[in-house]
Design a protein around this motif. Structure first.
Motif, PDB file in Angstrom:
ATOM      1  N   TYR A 151     -53.425  37.494 102.523  1.00 43.29           N
ATOM      2  CA  TYR A 151     -53.054  36.763 103.733  1.00 43.29           C
ATOM      3  C   TYR A 151     -53.193  35.314 103.431  1.00 43.29           C
ATOM      4  CZ  TYR A 151     -52.958  36.322 108.960  1.00 43.29           C
ATOM      5  OH  TYR A 151     -52.355  36.020 110.113  1.00 43.29           O
ATOM      6  N   PHE A 152     -54.259  34.807 103.098  1.00 44.93           N
ATOM      7  CA  PHE A 152     -54.450  33.514 102.837  1.00 44.93           C
ATOM      8  C   PHE A 152     -53.399  32.668 102.349  1.00 44.93           C
ATOM      9  CE2 PHE A 152     -56.152  29.973 100.234  1.00 44.93           C
ATOM     10  CZ  PHE A 152     -56.825  29.069 101.469  1.00 44.93           C
ATOM     11  N   LEU A 153     -52.872  33.367 101.340  1.00 50.71           N
ATOM     12  CA  LEU A 153     -51.453  32.759 100.602  1.00 50.71           C
ATOM     13  C   LEU A 153     -50.494  32.762 101.431  1.00 50.71           C
ATOM     14  CD1 LEU A 153     -52.428  33.639  96.838  1.00 50.71           C
ATOM     15  CD2 LEU A 153     -52.918  31.719  97.859  1.00 50.71           C
ATOM     16  N   LEU A 154     -50.262  33.799 102.324  1.00 50.49           N
ATOM     17  CA  LEU A 154     -49.040  34.378 102.787  1.00 50.49           C
ATOM     18  C   LEU A 154     -49.035  33.328 104.172  1.00 50.49           C
ATOM     19  CD1 LEU A 154     -48.712  38.096 102.650  1.00 50.49           C
ATOM     20  CD2 LEU A 154     -47.334  36.207 101.504  1.00 50.49           C
ATOM     21  N   HIS A 155     -50.127  33.253 105.062  1.00 52.65           N
ATOM     22  CA  HIS A 155     -50.087  32.769 106.329  1.00 52.65           C
ATOM     23  C   HIS A 155     -51.130  32.021 106.509  1.00 52.65           C
ATOM     24  CE1 HIS A 155     -46.747  35.645 107.215  1.00 52.65           C
ATOM     25  NE2 HIS A 155     -47.800  36.682 106.596  1.00 52.65           N
ATOM     26  N   PRO A 156     -51.304  30.794 105.854  1.00 52.75           N
ATOM     27  CA  PRO A 156     -52.476  29.975 106.147  1.00 52.75           C
ATOM     28  C   PRO A 156     -52.556  29.210 107.286  1.00 52.75           C
ATOM     29  CG  PRO A 156     -51.173  29.102 104.351  1.00 52.75           C
ATOM     30  CD  PRO A 156     -50.515  30.075 104.700  1.00 52.75           C
ATOM     31  N   ARG A 157     -51.534  28.806 107.673  1.00 54.16           N
ATOM     32  CA  ARG A 157     -51.283  27.994 108.916  1.00 54.16           C
ATOM     33  C   ARG A 157     -51.134  28.782 110.423  1.00 54.16           C
ATOM     34  NH1 ARG A 157     -47.139  23.377 108.411  1.00 54.16           N
ATOM     35  NH2 ARG A 157     -48.379  22.614 110.233  1.00 54.16           N
ATOM     36  N   VAL A 158     -51.258  30.244 110.243  1.00 59.74           N
ATOM     37  CA  VAL A 158     -51.042  30.862 111.655  1.00 59.74           C
ATOM     38  C   VAL A 158     -52.443  30.974 112.146  1.00 59.74           C
ATOM     39  CG1 VAL A 158     -50.947  33.158 112.143  1.00 59.74           C
ATOM     40  CG2 VAL A 158     -49.366  32.334 110.633  1.00 59.74           C
ATOM     41  N   ARG A 159     -52.550  30.939 113.350  1.00 59.18           N
ATOM     42  CA  ARG A 159     -53.576  30.574 114.221  1.00 59.18           C
ATOM     43  C   ARG A 159     -54.186  32.196 114.470  1.00 59.18           C
ATOM     44  NH1 ARG A 159     -55.146  25.694 115.905  1.00 59.18           N
ATOM     45  NH2 ARG A 159     -53.450  24.197 116.026  1.00 59.18           N
ATOM     46  N   VAL A 160     -55.469  32.277 114.160  1.00 59.13           N
ATOM     47  CA  VAL A 160     -55.956  33.734 114.214  1.00 59.13           C
ATOM     48  C   VAL A 160     -57.386  33.412 115.211  1.00 59.13           C
ATOM     49  CG1 VAL A 160     -57.371  35.362 112.872  1.00 59.13           C
ATOM     50  CG2 VAL A 160     -55.314  34.171 111.963  1.00 59.13           C
ATOM     51  N   TRP A 161     -57.466  34.348 115.955  1.00 59.91           N
ATOM     52  CA  TRP A 161     -58.663  34.469 116.955  1.00 59.91           C
ATOM     53  C   TRP A 161     -59.783  34.821 116.235  1.00 59.91           C
ATOM     54  CZ3 TRP A 161     -60.022  32.453 121.510  1.00 59.91           C
ATOM     55  CH2 TRP A 161     -59.402  32.022 122.367  1.00 59.91           C
ATOM     56  N   VAL A 162     -60.982  34.181 115.978  1.00 60.38           N
ATOM     57  CA  VAL A 162     -61.978  34.609 115.468  1.00 60.38           C
ATOM     58  C   VAL A 162     -63.424  34.432 116.144  1.00 60.38           C
ATOM     59  CG1 VAL A 162     -61.168  33.853 113.124  1.00 60.38           C
ATOM     60  CG2 VAL A 162     -62.463  32.192 114.335  1.00 60.38           C
ATOM     61  N   LEU A 163     -64.272  35.360 116.011  1.00 59.02           N
ATOM     62  CA  LEU A 163     -65.444  35.184 116.570  1.00 59.02           C
ATOM     63  C   LEU A 163     -66.452  34.279 115.885  1.00 59.02           C
ATOM     64  CD1 LEU A 163     -66.979  35.993 119.230  1.00 59.02           C
ATOM     65  CD2 LEU A 163     -67.605  38.078 118.336  1.00 59.02           C
ATOM     66  N   VAL A 164     -66.921  33.129 116.028  1.00 55.49           N
ATOM     67  CA  VAL A 164     -67.350  32.196 115.095  1.00 55.49           C
ATOM     68  C   VAL A 164     -69.135  32.537 115.518  1.00 55.49           C
ATOM     69  CG1 VAL A 164     -68.067  29.838 114.412  1.00 55.49           C
ATOM     70  CG2 VAL A 164     -65.809  30.504 114.912  1.00 55.49           C
ATOM     71  N   LEU A 165     -69.978  32.552 114.340  1.00 54.48           N
ATOM     72  CA  LEU A 165     -71.074  32.801 114.598  1.00 54.48           C
ATOM     73  C   LEU A 165     -71.539  34.092 115.566  1.00 54.48           C
ATOM     74  CD1 LEU A 165     -72.465  29.023 115.051  1.00 54.48           C
ATOM     75  CD2 LEU A 165     -72.465  30.651 113.133  1.00 54.48           C
ATOM     76  N   PHE A 166     -70.501  34.979 115.494  1.00 55.44           N
ATOM     77  CA  PHE A 166     -70.628  36.226 116.246  1.00 55.44           C
ATOM     78  C   PHE A 166     -70.771  35.971 117.810  1.00 55.44           C
ATOM     79  CE2 PHE A 166     -72.868  36.579 112.125  1.00 55.44           C
ATOM     80  CZ  PHE A 166     -71.852  37.787 111.207  1.00 55.44           C
TER      81      PHE A 166
END
Length: 248
Positions: A151-166
């Motif tokens: 995924y990192f190589l295919l779509h590195p610039r796509v925005r992803v919702w992540v939960l940072v520091l949980f």
């Protein structure tokens, strides 16, 4: 470090991610079975289906009564067992968020082969790092690490919702959290060899996934996709005046 929540990359070649859903279903069913089974059955499954380097590399012999599949098959079977609910949930969440787009880029059958090879590569590096380890390796982390690398190589610039520091939800370009996560796996492999986490399995999966996606993706699927897809939750809505002007 972070938990993926959602991305907005649409499927282009397949209608439904059947393989991703199927893999999740098998993992959940296997976990449910081991949850309701007796401790003896759980131990038997872990030893008989888990990847034990000492057994595979002939440093030890598993009691014949515990053997379920040939030693070589455990390079794959270990990836369908999990220690507890949170072990299962974290792995399946990563697979759900990132697996569909990798399956889309490879196709159903190739993605299944890709997933199993990444699992085997994770077990192989785990065994290389600790060839005399007698504890069983279980969990889908090696295979899913390969999915993350692809995924990192295919779509590195796509925005992803992540939960940072949980606790902090943020929409970030995929390359930021994924690059940090990948670097962390290599760093922990070098620094934390005695950990209960198999960083070797993670790194083995990452290396396999990064190589395989280069040769297994569809011919018209580019690497480093430049299209930036913003999750709907953060898309800017036109103001009232723009809406009026557009309707005139």
């Amino acid at each position: 470090m972070f938990i993926p929540l959602h991305d907005a990359v649409e499927l282009k070649y397949i209608r439904v991610q059947y393989v991703t859903i199927g893999i999740i279903a098998i993992n959940v069913l296997a976990w449910l079975f081991t949850t309701v089974a007796s401790p003896e059955v759980v131990e038997h499954a872990s030893l008989g289906l888990g990847f034990i380097p000492a057994v595979v590399f002939d440093h030890a012999v598993l009691d014949p009564s515990l053997v379920i599949v040939p030693d070589d098959a455990t390079f794959v079977t270990y990836a369908f067992l999990h220690l507890d609910f949170w072990h299962l949930a974290s792995n399946m969440l990563f697979l759900w968020v990132f697996g569909d787009n990798v399956e889309d880029a490879l196709g159903h059958l190739k993605f299944l082969v890709f997933y199993l090879i990444c699992a085997a590569a994770g077990a192989a590096l785990h065994g290389f790092v600790a060839p005399e380890a007698e504890g069983p390796l279980i969990g889908a982390s090696g295979a899913i690490s390969g999915v993350v690398a692809a995924y990192f190589l295919l779509h590195p610039r796509v925005r992803v919702w992540v939960l940072v520091l949980f606790r902090i939800p943020l929409p970030l370009p995929a390359f930021i959290p994924l690059a940090l996560w990948i670097v962390q796996q290599f760093a922990m492999l070098a620094l934390d060899l005695d950990s209960m986490v198999s960083w070797g399995a993670h790194v083995g999966g990452i290396i396999a996934g990064a190589i395989l996606v280069l040769v297994m993706r569809r011919k018209d699927v580019p690497l480093f996709d430049r299209a930036i897809v913003t999750p709907k939750a953060v898309e800017r809505k036109p103001d009232v005046q723009q809406a009026i002007a557009a309707s005139e």
